[in-house]
Design an enzyme around this catalytic site. Structure first.
Site, short mmCIF file in Angstrom:
data_model
loop_
_atom_site.label_atom_id
_atom_site.label_comp_id
_atom_site.label_asym_id
_atom_site.label_seq_id
_atom_site.Cartn_x
_atom_site.Cartn_y
_atom_site.Cartn_z
N GLY A 46 26.79 -40.80 57.05
CA GLY A 46 27.40 -41.10 55.99
C GLY A 46 26.29 -41.47 54.56
N ASP A 105 29.13 -53.41 54.50
CA ASP A 105 30.24 -53.91 54.76
C ASP A 105 29.29 -55.91 55.32
OD1 ASP A 105 32.66 -55.50 55.18
OD2 ASP A 105 32.92 -53.43 57.02
N LYS A 133 30.88 -54.20 49.34
CA LYS A 133 32.18 -54.06 49.69
C LYS A 133 31.85 -55.82 49.61
CE LYS A 133 34.49 -51.51 53.24
NZ LYS A 133 35.21 -51.46 54.48
P1 5GP Z 1 27.68 -53.36 58.47
O1 5GP Z 1 26.59 -53.07 59.06
O2 5GP Z 1 27.24 -53.82 57.17
O3 5GP Z 1 28.93 -54.12 58.38
O4 5GP Z 1 28.44 -51.88 58.30
C1 5GP Z 1 28.26 -50.53 57.71
C2 5GP Z 1 29.06 -49.43 58.47
O5 5GP Z 1 29.71 -49.27 58.67
C3 5GP Z 1 28.69 -48.16 57.07
O6 5GP Z 1 27.59 -47.00 57.13
C4 5GP Z 1 29.57 -46.95 57.66
O7 5GP Z 1 29.05 -46.07 58.09
C5 5GP Z 1 30.52 -48.03 58.02
N1 5GP Z 1 31.63 -48.49 56.72
C6 5GP Z 1 32.01 -49.80 56.49
N2 5GP Z 1 32.72 -49.60 55.82
C7 5GP Z 1 33.25 -48.86 55.76
C8 5GP Z 1 34.12 -48.11 55.07
O8 5GP Z 1 35.26 -48.87 54.46
N3 5GP Z 1 34.33 -46.59 54.95
C9 5GP Z 1 33.92 -46.49 56.09
N4 5GP Z 1 34.14 -45.02 55.99
N5 5GP Z 1 32.67 -46.81 57.00
C10 5GP Z 1 32.42 -47.95 56.31
#
Ligand code: 5GP
Ligand code: MG
Ligand code: MG
Length: 180
Positions: A46, A105, A133
């Site tokens: 990403g 996130d 986010k």
């Molecule tokens: P975390 O461990 O912070 O919850 O997850 C982060 C990862 O989840 C990001 O690097 C991304 O790959 C994915 N992710 C989280 N939110 C989104 C979103 O709204 N859209 C997309 N496409 N990927 C997300």
């Protein structure tokens, strides 16, 4: 606008402008750090587009490296327990690390990653995330560079995917819920 997108959050121009600002800030902040070496790290896949654009806005010598990780467990939420599928090619000991992230996130993935990278004794380690986010339950992570705050919706484009699609959209938008 793509048919599967309900709203554009950040246009191509807004993204380019903000990435330019972050690159300029990094150029200033690391002007005296170039001797030890700067290494930009992104987690595939990403953040690759963001890092490629950011790197070209940093006017200092630097190296780029990549990691691939996979989260344990199923489900859409990240567990924070990750497995390294591809490790860095370079040593980071004594060097200045900047981790480029696409979106923060829960922050669990990044928490794990920072712990892992810190154990390798870099000279410093900072995070540049394009998006953060507005989530209530978010791990406390010090991000030195943040592109934009974004709503707690599922978003795609500029590297972010749904089922490996939409990464090539030049803007960032909200995916229509009926698509997923
Ligand atoms: P975390 O461990 O912070 O919850 O997850 C982060 C990862 O989840 C990001 O690097 C991304 O790959 C994915 N992710 C989280 N939110 C989104 C979103 O709204 N859209 C997309 N496409 N990927 C997300
Ligand atoms: Mg990511
Ligand atoms: Mg994804």
């Amino acid at each position: 606008m793509h048919n599967d997108i309900s709203e554009i959050l950040f246009t191509e121009k807004q993204l380019a402008d903000r990435v330019g600002e972050i690159g300029a800030a990094i150029t200033r902040d690391y002007a005296d750090a170039a001797d030890e070496g700067i290494i930009l790290i992104s987690v595939l896949r990403g953040a690759a587009i963001f890092m490629a654009d950011l790197a070209r806005k940093i006017e200092l010598p630097l190296e780029m490296d990549y990691m691939a990780i996979s989260s344990y467990g199923n489900g859409a939420k990240s567990s924070g327990v990750v497995r390294i599928l591809k490790d860095l090619s370079s040593q980071i000991e004594g060097r200045h690390v900047i981790v480029a992230e696409d979106i923060l996130d829960s922050g669990l993935t990044l928490t794990y990653l920072l712990k892992n990278l810190s154990s390798r004794q870099p000279a410093s380690i900072e995070v540049a995330t394009l998006l953060r986010k507005k989530t209530l339950a978010q791990a406390k992570i010090d991000c030195k560079y943040i592109g934009f705050e974004c709503p707690d919706e599922f978003i795609v484009g500029y590297g972010l995917d749904y089922a490996e699609r939409y990464r090539n959209l030049p803007y960032i938008g909200i995916l229509k819920p009926e698509i997923y």
